[in-house]
Design a protein around this motif. Sequence first.
Motif, short mmCIF file in Angstrom:
data_model
loop_
_atom_site.label_atom_id
_atom_site.label_comp_id
_atom_site.label_asym_id
_atom_site.label_seq_id
_atom_site.Cartn_x
_atom_site.Cartn_y
_atom_site.Cartn_z
N GLU A 69 -7.44 3.52 1.45
CA GLU A 69 -6.91 3.34 0.31
C GLU A 69 -7.76 2.22 -0.47
OE1 GLU A 69 -2.78 2.54 -0.60
OE2 GLU A 69 -2.07 3.47 1.37
N ILE A 70 -8.58 1.56 0.52
CA ILE A 70 -9.49 0.77 0.06
C ILE A 70 -11.08 1.14 0.20
CG2 ILE A 70 -10.72 -1.84 0.05
CD1 ILE A 70 -8.06 -2.48 1.43
N ARG A 116 -5.59 -1.86 15.11
CA ARG A 116 -4.82 -0.54 15.39
C ARG A 116 -3.68 -0.12 14.43
NH1 ARG A 116 -5.28 -3.59 20.53
NH2 ARG A 116 -6.49 -2.19 21.92
N SER A 117 -3.24 -1.05 13.57
CA SER A 117 -2.27 -0.85 12.45
C SER A 117 -2.63 -2.07 11.32
CB SER A 117 -0.91 -1.20 12.87
OG SER A 117 -0.37 -2.31 12.96
N GLU A 118 -2.49 -1.66 10.15
CA GLU A 118 -2.91 -2.51 9.05
C GLU A 118 -2.38 -2.22 8.03
OE1 GLU A 118 -3.91 -6.17 8.19
OE2 GLU A 118 -5.13 -5.49 10.03
N PRO A 119 -1.10 -2.61 7.26
CA PRO A 119 -0.38 -2.43 6.37
C PRO A 119 -1.30 -2.15 5.00
CG PRO A 119 0.31 -4.44 6.77
CD PRO A 119 -0.44 -3.89 8.02
N PHE A 120 -1.94 -3.36 4.82
CA PHE A 120 -3.11 -3.40 3.69
C PHE A 120 -4.32 -3.65 3.93
CE2 PHE A 120 -5.22 -5.35 0.03
CZ PHE A 120 -5.31 -4.45 -0.71
N SER A 139 0.77 -1.25 -0.04
CA SER A 139 -0.03 0.14 0.03
C SER A 139 0.93 1.34 0.11
CB SER A 139 -1.01 -0.03 1.16
OG SER A 139 -0.26 0.05 2.49
N LEU A 140 0.42 2.38 -0.40
CA LEU A 140 1.08 3.75 -0.44
C LEU A 140 1.36 4.05 1.02
CD1 LEU A 140 2.09 6.20 -1.66
CD2 LEU A 140 -0.27 7.08 -1.76
N ALA A 141 0.59 3.81 2.15
CA ALA A 141 0.80 4.08 3.51
C ALA A 141 1.99 3.27 3.98
CB ALA A 141 -0.50 3.79 4.37
N PHE A 142 1.89 2.05 3.41
CA PHE A 142 3.11 1.14 3.93
C PHE A 142 4.25 1.47 3.42
CE2 PHE A 142 5.15 -3.21 3.99
CZ PHE A 142 5.52 -3.24 5.32
N ILE A 154 8.46 0.67 -4.31
CA ILE A 154 7.21 0.97 -4.74
C ILE A 154 6.10 0.60 -3.93
CG2 ILE A 154 8.16 1.27 -7.07
CD1 ILE A 154 6.83 -1.44 -7.74
N PHE A 155 5.02 0.45 -4.57
CA PHE A 155 3.88 -0.35 -3.71
C PHE A 155 2.97 -0.68 -4.92
CE2 PHE A 155 -0.13 2.13 -4.31
CZ PHE A 155 0.20 3.25 -4.90
N ILE A 156 2.38 -1.99 -4.71
CA ILE A 156 1.44 -2.65 -5.47
C ILE A 156 0.44 -3.01 -4.39
CG2 ILE A 156 0.90 -4.54 -7.21
CD1 ILE A 156 4.00 -4.33 -8.10
#
Length: 396
Positions: free
Chosen positions: A317-318, A289-293, A160-163, A179-181
Amino acid sequence: MRILLVAPWDEESGGVASVVGNLARYLQSCRHEVIFLFPAAGLFLRSKVTAWGFPGFELRMQPPFGARHSVISLMAFLFLFPIILFQLIRFIRKYHIQIVNIHYPAEAFFYFAVLRRILDIKLVISVHGADIFPDGKAKDKYSRTMLYLLSSSDLVVGNSLAFRKDFITIFPNLQGKTIFIHNGVDLYELTELKAEDTRTSDHGQYLLCIAAHNPKKAIDVLIRAFASIEAIAPICKLLLAGDGPLRKQLEELALTLRADKRIEFLGWQTRTEIVKILRGCTAFVLPSRSEPFGIAVIEALACSKPVIATKVGGIPEIIENGKNGILVEPDDTHALAEALTVVLTNPALQKTLAANGYVTVDKFFRCEHTGAAYEAVFADILAMPAGSEASEQVPG
């Protein structure tokens, strides 16, 4: 292309297994050659068929330093290193591997940093979350082995962009090759079950959470929020699929709040069972509390279920709040209880969120999209002159 996918485990279900398995299927459908490699106890390379039905191999990959008895681990490494490296060199040459794609990097994969420097291969490392941020937080210090592995890569892919932003905060020197995908899901798997699997769950009306029972998933917040809305939805249950170190504490919390009769701890479920309970739920909840995607979020959306989740990591982002799901702040029991109430008492809203959620997945988060992005990245890397850096943008 001839691609070696390296992962820590050979599993049927789980976020990493789903992403890697779907990626392998896509690459194979495009007529690329895909082989898997997993760490194991055996000192000599052994072939196998993976849980997803692909050709695979297992080999012990002794890291330089172990978590315990570092001196003994180092001695074992020095003895085993040439034996393991020699087998990997032969293996890569035999199968003419062009790209090694490591998912969920671990200390044991240090060997591929060495191989990258002595063989004509490209190294792509896909980071998923807890591999870099255990318990949702950065480590105080990363090992020299992990730093060497990451710095030896041609490209690092976040989900993700955030990750990606969090990753380059910790590793700013890798920004130019990160990059992110976005992850994707197999819509066919989630919507076109075989006839014998179409029966949904026998649990009645229920909310569902699929998550490990650890601090970063915040299931304690969900249990408190659910317990507080008994008067609103007295017949609704809460199903918790997963397991982990906090399970006993969470069961005790449910008992203390007198919600234990309405909460079912299912433990880990097979892939088929996960799809069944997803298709049978009234709504899906992820209170992290946190979630990369948040791959469970897009799985629920693909099953046309309304989703309530927290505004953390890659989830925004979703989910667009109020359009294809409901977002709340993390660790806010009251806000989560209000969101549960709004969704459970509004069938029209349930239908709207579910319909929009499915469209979101179909448009942006299919595994074919993820596979095509990886395929384009692999092709770009193979075409890059030595010393070049990958673009920071996702292809396509």
